[in-house]
Design an enzyme around this catalytic site. Structure first.
Site, mmCIF file in Angstrom:
data_model
loop_
_atom_site.group_PDB
_atom_site.id
_atom_site.type_symbol
_atom_site.label_atom_id
_atom_site.label_comp_id
_atom_site.label_asym_id
_atom_site.label_seq_id
_atom_site.Cartn_x
_atom_site.Cartn_y
_atom_site.Cartn_z
ATOM 1 N N ILE A 17 37.470 -61.147 27.822
ATOM 2 C CA ILE A 17 38.879 -61.306 27.478
ATOM 3 C C ILE A 17 39.190 -60.629 26.149
ATOM 4 O O ILE A 17 40.222 -59.962 26.003
ATOM 5 C CB ILE A 17 39.253 -62.798 27.429
ATOM 6 C CG1 ILE A 17 39.229 -63.398 28.840
ATOM 7 C CG2 ILE A 17 40.635 -62.994 26.806
ATOM 8 C CD1 ILE A 17 39.430 -64.908 28.875
ATOM 9 N N ASP A 60 27.754 -62.882 13.352
ATOM 10 C CA ASP A 60 28.027 -64.223 13.857
ATOM 11 C C ASP A 60 29.263 -64.743 13.142
ATOM 12 O O ASP A 60 29.300 -64.826 11.914
ATOM 13 C CB ASP A 60 26.820 -65.121 13.577
ATOM 14 C CG ASP A 60 26.952 -66.507 14.185
ATOM 15 O OD1 ASP A 60 28.081 -67.001 14.334
ATOM 16 O OD2 ASP A 60 25.903 -67.121 14.489
ATOM 17 N N ASN A 87 39.221 -65.489 19.566
ATOM 18 C CA ASN A 87 38.731 -65.487 20.943
ATOM 19 C C ASN A 87 37.242 -65.812 21.050
ATOM 20 O O ASN A 87 36.799 -66.356 22.067
ATOM 21 C CB ASN A 87 38.994 -64.112 21.574
ATOM 22 C CG ASN A 87 38.324 -63.966 22.922
ATOM 23 O OD1 ASN A 87 38.733 -64.558 23.913
ATOM 24 N ND2 ASN A 87 37.261 -63.166 22.968
ATOM 25 N N TYR A 151 31.653 -77.876 25.123
ATOM 26 C CA TYR A 151 32.629 -76.784 25.135
ATOM 27 C C TYR A 151 34.048 -77.322 25.286
ATOM 28 O O TYR A 151 34.964 -76.920 24.556
ATOM 29 C CB TYR A 151 32.298 -75.824 26.277
ATOM 30 C CG TYR A 151 33.331 -74.743 26.503
ATOM 31 C CD1 TYR A 151 33.387 -73.633 25.670
ATOM 32 C CD2 TYR A 151 34.243 -74.828 27.556
ATOM 33 C CE1 TYR A 151 34.328 -72.627 25.880
ATOM 34 C CE2 TYR A 151 35.180 -73.839 27.771
ATOM 35 C CZ TYR A 151 35.225 -72.744 26.930
ATOM 36 O OH TYR A 151 36.160 -71.765 27.137
ATOM 37 N N LYS A 155 37.438 -77.073 22.685
ATOM 38 C CA LYS A 155 38.722 -76.486 23.051
ATOM 39 C C LYS A 155 39.856 -77.501 22.915
ATOM 40 O O LYS A 155 41.006 -77.139 22.627
ATOM 41 C CB LYS A 155 38.655 -75.922 24.465
ATOM 42 C CG LYS A 155 37.735 -74.709 24.602
ATOM 43 C CD LYS A 155 38.142 -73.578 23.665
ATOM 44 C CE LYS A 155 37.295 -72.327 23.876
ATOM 45 N NZ LYS A 155 37.707 -71.207 23.001
#
Length: 265
Positions: A17, A60, A87, A151, A155
């Site tokens: 993306i 990183d 992103n 994860y 988010k």
């Protein structure tokens, strides 16, 4: 050109993306800082976009001082900074049974803390340009797949941060902060991740209709096209918003009770 003259940092843009967003913003007239961990892939992106339009930074994103170095590269190269796209993220499987302290800290560090500190480092320059931040979230923010616990948590936290900063920074400093939550996108990493889970090389070609009403997954280029609106001036005074980019509603969906509802393993 909708982004003519703007300078934009896109983290995690050597593939997927992020790469599609970088390609799209340059096509719309912007200059871009490409960032990631894969130097060879990043060099390919810069070569494609041209050195006049793109610069590469390999590091990183969670490393001490990485945010400042990204901002400095944009300023040293083009003298300004107009937008950020947060992103870069780690997508790694975890459940309540196998999520340990170190793993959770690492996922939070990259997926949630690093975006905050990049905004912090860039803020004086975004104030000067009345710029915009676009955070790339995920529909997993609302609950998440059963094996994406850590994860999904990161988010969800990113979504709260977007709404908090999107209100406060815009009212106080004129900097807009918004977020898009992509659904299931056909990226290189997603193809590899599902193959690691035991699916075939062509697993994405015949997915159940319940997951892909259109008959296919979302393409990175479609997410990139949506991103341009939030990075440019045409989104005007809109800030603190989170928009889901999925093929179906996440809340209140009427899932058909048929053979197509069997989840993918």
């Amino acid at each position: 050109m909708r982004l003519k003259g703007k300078v934009i940092i896109v983290t995690g843009s050597t593939m997927g993306i992020g790469k599609a967003i970088a390609q799209k913003v340059v096509a719309e007239g912007a200059k871009v800082i490409i960032h990631g961990l894969e130097e060879e892939l990043g060099m390919q992106v810069v070569s494609e976009l041209g050195p006049a339009n793109a610069r590469l930074h390999i590091e990183d994103i969670a490393s001490e001082g990485a945010a400042g170095r990204l901002v400095d590269l944009a300023l040293q190269t083009w003298g300004r900074l107009d937008s950020l796209v947060n992103n870069a993220a780690i997508v790694a499987a975890s459940t309540i049974y196998d999520t340990d302290h170190a793993f959770l800290n690492r996922i939070m560090e990259v997926n949630t803390a690093a975006p905050l500190f990049l905004i912090q480092a860039a803020l004086p320059h975004l104030i000067a340009s009345r710029g915009a931040v676009l955070n790339i979230g995920s529909i997993n923010a609302y609950s998440g797949e059963h094996n994406l616990l850590a994860y999904s948590m990161t988010k969800g936290a990113l979504m709260t941060m977007t709404r908090n900063l999107g209100d406060n920074l815009f009212r106080e400093k004129g900097v807009r902060v918004n977020q898009i939550n992509p659904g299931w996108v056909l990226t290189e990493n997603e193809i590899a991740r599902k193959k690691e889970h035991g699916l075939s090389d062509t697993w994405y070609e015949n997915l159940p209709n319940v997951y892909t009403p259109s008959g296919r997954l979302i393409f990175p280029e479609e997410i990139a096209s949506a991103s341009v609106y939030w990075l440019g001036d045409e989104s005007g005074p809109i800030s603190g918003q989170v928009v889901d980019l999925e093929q179906f509603p996440m809340i209140g969906r009427n899932v058909p009770k048929d053979e197509n509802t069997v989840p993918l393993k």
